[in-house]
Scaffold this active site. Structure first.
Site, PDB file in Angstrom:
ATOM      1  N   ARG A 133     -10.996 -23.775   5.518  1.00  0.00           N
ATOM      2  CA  ARG A 133     -12.113 -24.687   5.876  1.00  0.00           C
ATOM      3  C   ARG A 133     -12.582 -25.985   5.455  1.00  0.00           C
ATOM      4  NH1 ARG A 133     -16.392 -20.665   6.311  1.00  0.00           N
ATOM      5  NH2 ARG A 133     -17.488 -21.301   4.564  1.00  0.00           N
ATOM      6  N   HIS A 180     -20.270 -34.199  -4.986  1.00  0.00           N
ATOM      7  CA  HIS A 180     -20.626 -33.366  -4.003  1.00  0.00           C
ATOM      8  C   HIS A 180     -21.958 -32.850  -4.117  1.00  0.00           C
ATOM      9  CE1 HIS A 180     -19.746 -31.312  -0.383  1.00  0.00           C
ATOM     10  NE2 HIS A 180     -20.291 -30.098  -0.744  1.00  0.00           N
ATOM     11  N   TRP A 212     -12.893 -29.340   7.584  1.00  0.00           N
ATOM     12  CA  TRP A 212     -14.105 -30.272   7.711  1.00  0.00           C
ATOM     13  C   TRP A 212     -13.323 -31.833   7.400  1.00  0.00           C
ATOM     14  CZ3 TRP A 212     -17.866 -27.838   9.321  1.00  0.00           C
ATOM     15  CH2 TRP A 212     -18.412 -26.755   8.907  1.00  0.00           C
ATOM     16  N   ASP A 268     -15.194 -31.423   1.832  1.00  0.00           N
ATOM     17  CA  ASP A 268     -16.374 -30.890   2.597  1.00  0.00           C
ATOM     18  C   ASP A 268     -17.396 -32.094   2.668  1.00  0.00           C
ATOM     19  OD1 ASP A 268     -15.348 -28.827   0.876  1.00  0.00           O
ATOM     20  OD2 ASP A 268     -16.853 -27.698   1.811  1.00  0.00           O
ATOM     21  N   THR A 294     -18.172 -21.008  -0.118  1.00  0.00           N
ATOM     22  CA  THR A 294     -17.611 -20.828  -1.425  1.00  0.00           C
ATOM     23  C   THR A 294     -17.565 -22.073  -2.214  1.00  0.00           C
ATOM     24  OG1 THR A 294     -15.599 -20.103  -2.673  1.00  0.00           O
ATOM     25  CG2 THR A 294     -15.185 -20.910  -0.371  1.00  0.00           C
ATOM     26  N   TYR A 313     -26.645 -27.756   6.498  1.00  0.00           N
ATOM     27  CA  TYR A 313     -25.747 -28.108   7.362  1.00  0.00           C
ATOM     28  C   TYR A 313     -25.106 -26.882   8.076  1.00  0.00           C
ATOM     29  CZ  TYR A 313     -22.152 -25.553   4.338  1.00  0.00           C
ATOM     30  OH  TYR A 313     -21.420 -24.695   3.597  1.00  0.00           O
ATOM     31  N   ASP A 357     -24.297 -32.268   1.414  1.00  0.00           N
ATOM     32  CA  ASP A 357     -24.684 -31.232   2.491  1.00  0.00           C
ATOM     33  C   ASP A 357     -25.982 -31.250   3.176  1.00  0.00           C
ATOM     34  OD1 ASP A 357     -22.450 -29.880   1.646  1.00  0.00           O
ATOM     35  OD2 ASP A 357     -23.216 -28.315   0.728  1.00  0.00           O
TER      36      ASP A 357
END
Length: 367
Positions: free
Chosen positions: A209, A128, A213, A139, A328, A37, A84
């Site tokens: 962040r 995830h 997303w 995310d 992170t 990604y 991802d």
């Protein structure tokens, strides 16, 4: 290159893309040789620039990335245990439109198949990654959800629509904070992670962040849902509310947002550029959709102007975006504010290009 102060947003987007194109062949974008990604975010920004400008250099660069990783039979290496891995698949739809090379559709089908094999929470929320059992991260909505809706539109897989909308609803149900209107970075249904709140399962902080997303995903979900389609009106209300929350936490003097969005008063917190780029994009899209008013437009402009002020140049005069948090996982406050930063990390440059493309049309409308 023209004087920085006179550059239009689209010229900034070109400067950002050209800087990385001069530094890396497509297959060398870090981490080199991976379907990932990081590259996907940057190249999706480049694709938006290509759509605005039709400069074939960008289309050729994107195609080379895909062609260096995907063989003629549609085989390629990607992580099969995480959301991802799906994001870079967003590049495949345009490549497949010509229909001359079947490998792009085959590759997209393989990424789509991950939705059938990834682990889920008790209510169907995707973990995830396998190594983060029963964890949903903000995310993930962008990493997998936008691909799902684009695949549904391109190839008629209607089952993916409800699935993608269900992921957003689960995140909002379990991760949204009523007081701030923001969403926590992660939620652990099992309450086993060291950061998980014993009552809610949420991680303790609003990381910039991850919120970026989420905003990017909701805005792009709306791009894929027609007027009157199931779920669209709900998401419009979601984006309007989320955008209003972002405006409240923008740093007043410089226009950027903090690494931990709601704790700008703490001395060790710091202004982070990649989340600012994503928030500018989100606010610009919300304004164009009529979901925020002039306060949203003003916040987007302040954010964009703040980003341009912090851009640097290397020894060759090329674009450099500083103060980008490296990747992170979820954690406590100290985890986020002690994360190293990098310059021209693909997370940030890709988001910057997206913001520029949106601001070009917005600022043009205001002139």
């Amino acid at each position: 290159m023209q004087n920085d102060e006179r550059m239009s947003p689209i010229a900034w987007a070109r400067a950002a893309c050209d800087s990385l194109m001069e530094s890396y062949l497509p297959e060398e974008l870090p981490p080199a040789g991976r379907w990932h990604y990081h590259q996907g975010v940057f190249l999706c920004g480049m694709e938006m620039l290509w759509q605005a400008e039709q400069d074939e250099r960008y289309a050729v660069y994107i195609k080379r990335y895909a062609d260096k990783l995907i063989d003629d039979n549609g085989n390629f290496e990607f992580a099969r245990d995480e959301l991802d891995a799906i994001q870079a698949g967003l590049l495949l739809f345009r490549l497949d439109e010509g229909g001359e090379e079947r490998k792009y559709r085959i590759a997209a089908d393989k990424l789509r198949s991950l939705f059938d094999t990834l682990h889920r929470t008790s209510e169907g929320g995707f973990w995830h990654k396998d190594k983060y059992a029963y964890n949903m991260w903000l995310d993930g909505l962008y990493m997998g959800g936008v691909f799902a809706l684009k695949y549904a539109n391109a190839y008629g897989d209607e089952s993916l629509r409800g699935m993608a909308l269900h992921q957003e609803r689960l995140m909002r149900r379990y991760m949204r904070d009523e007081k701030t209107g923001l969403l926590y970075h992660a939620w652990d249904e099992s309450r086993q992670m060291p950061w998980a709140n014993a009552e809610t399962g949420c991680s303790p902080e609003f990381w910039g962040r991850s919120l970026g997303w989420y905003g990017l995903a909701v805005a792009q979900f709306l791009d894929e849902l027609k007027e009157g389609e199931a779920g669209r009106a709900e998401l419009e209300a979601v984006l309007a509310d989320f955008a209003a929350s972002l405006i409240r936490y923008q740093e007043a003097s410089g226009g950027l947002w903090y690494q931990i969005v709601d704790k700008g008063e703490l001395e060790d917190n710091w202004l982070e550029t990649s989340c600012t780029c994503l928030f500018v994009y989100t606010l610009a899209r919300a304004y164009k959709l009529g979901l925020v008013g002039n306060d949203g437009l003003a916040a987007a402009k302040r954010g964009f102007e703040g980003l341009v002020r912090v851009v640097q140049r290397d020894e060759q005069g090329r674009f450099v975006l500083p103060d980008i948090c490296i990747g992170t996982s979820a954690g406590d406050y100290e985890n986020y504010v002690t994360r190293p930063t990098s310059s021209n990390d693909l997370h940030g440059v890709g988001a910057f290009v997206m913001a520029c493309v949106e601001m070009e049309s917005l600022l043009g409308e205001q002139e």
